[in-house]
Design a protein around this motif. Structure first.
Motif, PDB file in Angstrom:
ATOM      1  N   ILE A 136       5.880   5.461  -7.226  1.00  0.00           N
ATOM      2  CA  ILE A 136       6.201   4.799  -6.136  1.00  0.00           C
ATOM      3  C   ILE A 136       7.408   5.643  -5.746  1.00  0.00           C
ATOM      4  O   ILE A 136       8.456   5.788  -6.478  1.00  0.00           O
ATOM      5  CB  ILE A 136       6.636   3.364  -6.707  1.00  0.00           C
ATOM      6  CG1 ILE A 136       5.560   2.257  -7.184  1.00  0.00           C
ATOM      7  CG2 ILE A 136       7.249   2.707  -5.404  1.00  0.00           C
ATOM      8  CD1 ILE A 136       4.410   2.282  -6.117  1.00  0.00           C
ATOM      9  N   GLN A 164       2.909   6.340  -3.612  1.00  0.00           N
ATOM     10  CA  GLN A 164       3.164   5.700  -2.341  1.00  0.00           C
ATOM     11  C   GLN A 164       4.786   5.929  -1.962  1.00  0.00           C
ATOM     12  O   GLN A 164       5.445   5.889  -2.653  1.00  0.00           O
ATOM     13  CB  GLN A 164       3.117   4.256  -2.844  1.00  0.00           C
ATOM     14  CG  GLN A 164       1.745   3.414  -2.703  1.00  0.00           C
ATOM     15  CD  GLN A 164       1.850   2.073  -3.285  1.00  0.00           C
ATOM     16  OE1 GLN A 164       1.853   1.507  -4.271  1.00  0.00           O
ATOM     17  NE2 GLN A 164       1.950   1.290  -2.070  1.00  0.00           N
ATOM     18  N   ALA A 181       5.957  -2.969  -4.302  1.00  0.00           N
ATOM     19  CA  ALA A 181       4.594  -2.120  -4.458  1.00  0.00           C
ATOM     20  C   ALA A 181       4.279  -1.842  -6.014  1.00  0.00           C
ATOM     21  O   ALA A 181       3.278  -1.769  -6.234  1.00  0.00           O
ATOM     22  CB  ALA A 181       5.064  -0.660  -3.703  1.00  0.00           C
ATOM     23  N   ARG A 185       0.738  -2.932  -7.694  1.00  0.00           N
ATOM     24  CA  ARG A 185      -0.020  -1.972  -8.562  1.00  0.00           C
ATOM     25  C   ARG A 185      -0.433  -2.392  -9.952  1.00  0.00           C
ATOM     26  O   ARG A 185      -1.306  -2.036 -10.757  1.00  0.00           O
ATOM     27  CB  ARG A 185       0.722  -0.704  -8.677  1.00  0.00           C
ATOM     28  CG  ARG A 185       0.510   0.265  -7.783  1.00  0.00           C
ATOM     29  CD  ARG A 185       1.203   1.620  -8.463  1.00  0.00           C
ATOM     30  NE  ARG A 185       1.207   2.401  -7.219  1.00  0.00           N
ATOM     31  CZ  ARG A 185       1.378   3.950  -7.452  1.00  0.00           C
ATOM     32  NH1 ARG A 185       1.877   4.399  -8.566  1.00  0.00           N
ATOM     33  NH2 ARG A 185       1.083   4.704  -6.515  1.00  0.00           N
TER      34      ARG A 185
END
Length: 187
Positions: A136, A164, A181, A185
């Motif tokens: 991330i 991401q 995020a 996940r």
């Protein structure tokens, strides 16, 4: 399986790459990011360096976060004398002895989330590692350098990755988006 606290790496402009124009705003954003990391009880990792990572680390530590520095040096003496790096913002420093590029790999691979504030060539190296490693990645936009160019870099040099990329110009919002995020996940 979650084995502990979320590890957030902050990478960005070292002291010798900080711009003079807008520096106060950049430093304020760095300090706000450090405080936000501490407020979320995350562990902070930096390159045990100067500039923005230092400011974030100092602010996070002062607000109660645990700050791990990943040094390019083999020991304390080399960290201070050969690299000219500080000791006071970190709770623990891991001396890799791998030099700057080797340190970057250890730093990024040790993070769950990599956040970029400004950043020059060294940060670009960390960014490409984070992208290849599928992390991330948060970029604090409006801070220049890698953080402001990340989207264009990925468009110009496309590569498949599970990374991401999240962009925001406000530290708390960026951190919240990255944590969401990460949670989505499966952490």
């Amino acid at each position: 399986m979650n084995c502990g606290k979320i590890k957030i790496g902050v990478m960005g402009s070292a002291a010798d790459t900080l711009p003079t124009e807008g520096r106060a705003s950049l430093e304020a954003k760095g300090e706000a990011l450090g405080q936000a990391i501490a407020a979320r009880r995350a562990v902070l990792l930096t390159g045990a360096t100067t500039g923005i990572p230092y400011l974030v680390g100092r602010a996070a530590k002062a607000a109660g976060a645990f700050h791990i520095g990943i040094s390019p040096a083999a020991n304390r003496d080399e960290h201070v004398k050969a690299y000219g790096l500080p000791l006071d913002a970190c709770d623990v420093i891991i001396y890799t002895g791998f030099g700057l590029k080797g340190r970057n790999v250890v730093l990024v691979r040790s993070c769950d989330i990599a956040i970029f504030v400004g950043g020059s060539i060294g940060s670009l190296n960390e960014f490409t590692i984070a992208y290849d490693e599928g992390r991330i990645i948060g970029c604090l936009t409006g801070t220049g350098g890698v953080a402001d160019c990340a989207s264009q870099l990925l468009e110009a040099f496309p590569k498949r990755s599970t990374a991401q990329l999240l962009l925001a110009d406000e530290p708390n919002f960026l951190l919240a988006a990255c944590l969401k995020a990460y949670e989505e996940r499966g952490g």
